[in-house]
Design an enzyme around this catalytic site. Structure first.
Site, PDB file in Angstrom:
ATOM      1  N   ALA A  26     -30.437  60.298  10.403  1.00 39.95           N
ATOM      2  CA  ALA A  26     -31.244  60.877  11.481  1.00 39.95           C
ATOM      3  C   ALA A  26     -32.671  61.121  11.002  1.00 39.95           C
ATOM      4  CB  ALA A  26     -30.622  62.179  11.962  1.00 39.95           C
ATOM      5  N   GLY A  46     -26.223  59.091   9.490  1.00 37.16           N
ATOM      6  CA  GLY A  46     -26.039  58.284  10.687  1.00 37.16           C
ATOM      7  C   GLY A  46     -26.128  56.798  10.420  1.00 37.16           C
ATOM      8  N   GLU A 103     -22.741  55.902   9.508  1.00 39.74           N
ATOM      9  CA  GLU A 103     -21.920  56.014  10.721  1.00 39.74           C
ATOM     10  C   GLU A 103     -22.108  54.792  11.620  1.00 39.74           C
ATOM     11  OE1 GLU A 103     -21.303  60.715  11.532  1.00 39.74           O
ATOM     12  OE2 GLU A 103     -23.363  60.008  11.645  1.00 39.74           O
ATOM     13  N   GLU A 142     -27.522  63.031   4.952  1.00 40.66           N
ATOM     14  CA  GLU A 142     -28.937  62.796   4.683  1.00 40.66           C
ATOM     15  C   GLU A 142     -29.400  63.696   3.536  1.00 40.66           C
ATOM     16  OE1 GLU A 142     -28.432  62.216   9.165  1.00 40.66           O
ATOM     17  OE2 GLU A 142     -27.791  63.652   7.678  1.00 40.66           O
TER      18      GLU A 142
END
Length: 331
Positions: free
Chosen positions: A133, A178, A181, A201
């Site tokens: 992110a 992410g 992901e 992160e």
């Protein structure tokens, strides 16, 4: 009394089994309708095999460039392969609101395009797949905006996971939070040996919010997934392969795109297969993994039934008989 209770329990068990089968059939029928196929009566069997394509080296394509996402429809011997390239170099491909929106838009267009056979997800930025992110953007968000963004990101990643065609993540660099992901939502993951992968992160953000706590255990097992998430540990390509996080690991080349080239070679192996059969096979696997074996077999039966009336199946059988490559049209 004991016999009556046993019979009653057996009847209840049969009823529950029938309800599971009915629910599975309904869910499968709905999913198949979304792919544009009708649901005929259940039957069994094995789909016809298709011939492999000839080897080639051309990587030519007609590119459609977006600001942060490049969507390329490859041509020649790679026709049918679509490449989604993250292209946000100034932020290490971090997932901003705009980038998530663009990925969602691209995936939405791909899921209804019958000419698409395989999707390869990669980075256009050397040395990085996706840093997760965009924490700088997130720091400026109100708490209510954060929740909304994470929900949108999760929905977009789910859309990627539910694409009806095979998807391959080509991880040529770091994939964190992410970013991993996103890769986990793809059917197959290929990584360079030097690539770094982890679900966080920073060590302050130990709770993945876009599906990582669910997809990682399903990929590598519950205990190991907990270990990686609890420790915030980052693994390289070799270790990722050893624990089952990725399917293929390759040595990085001078161009920095070894994983992408391996992903393209793998995608080409899929091209000669029947498009309808590929779509329903993916659907059968995805839905079947979430239920018991008996229900999963019923899902497989319903999915196979979709191939029986198609022109692709007839073409596959004819090509096999005539000893030639099939000419599928995706119908």
């Amino acid at each position: 009394m004991a016999a009556a209770a046993a019979l009653g329990g057996l009847g209840l068990g049969l009823l529950r089994a029938r309800l599971r089968l009915a629910a599975a059939a309904a869910a499968t029928s709905a999913a198949l309708c979304r792919t544009g196929h009708r649901t005929p009566p259940l039957r069994g069997g094995v789909a016809a095999a298709a011939a492999l394509p000839s080897a080639g080296r051309s990587y030519g394509s007609q590119a459609k460039e977006e600001e942060e996402l490049r969507v390329r429809y490859l041509d020649d011997e790679h026709k049918g392969i679509v490449v989604l390239g993250l292209n946000r170099s100034h932020a290490k491909n971090a997932l901003s609101k705009n980038l998530v929106k663009m990925i969602s838009k691209a995936v939405d267009a791909l899921k209804s395009d019958k000419k698409v056979r395989t999707v390869v997800f990669r980075s256009e930025v050397p040395g990085i797949f996706c840093a997760g992110a965009d924490l700088k953007e997130r720091a400026k968000m109100h708490s209510s905006e954060v929740s909304s963004f994470v929900s949108r990101a999760r929905a977009t990643i789910n859309e990627l996971a539910n694409l009806p065609v095979p998807t391959i993540a080509a991880i040529d660099g770091t994939a964190l939070g992410g970013g991993l992901e996103l890769a986990l939502a793809c059917d197959i993951r290929v990584a360079a040996s030097s690539a770094k992968m982890g679900l966080v992160e920073t060590k302050l953000a130990i709770i993945p919010g876009a599906g990582g706590t669910q997809r990682l255990p399903r990929t590598i097992g519950v205990s190991l997934a907990k270990e990686l998430i609890f420790s915030a540990r980052i693994v390289d390509g070799e270790e990722a392969k050893s624990i089952g996080l990725i399917s293929h690991v390759v040595e990085q080349n001078e161009a920095g795109d070894a994983a992408y080239r391996r992903a393209l070679a793998l995608a080409r192996e899929f091209l000669p297969q029947g498009p309808v059969a590929m779509r329903v096979a993916k659907l059968a696997i995805n839905q079947g993994m979430e239920v018991d074996l008996v229900t999963g077999l019923a899902i497989e039966e319903a999915c196979y039934a979709q191939t029986i009336p198609t022109k692709d199946r007839i073409e596959g059988l004819l090509a096999f008989k005539e000893k030639r490559p099939p000419r599928y049209k995706g119908e």
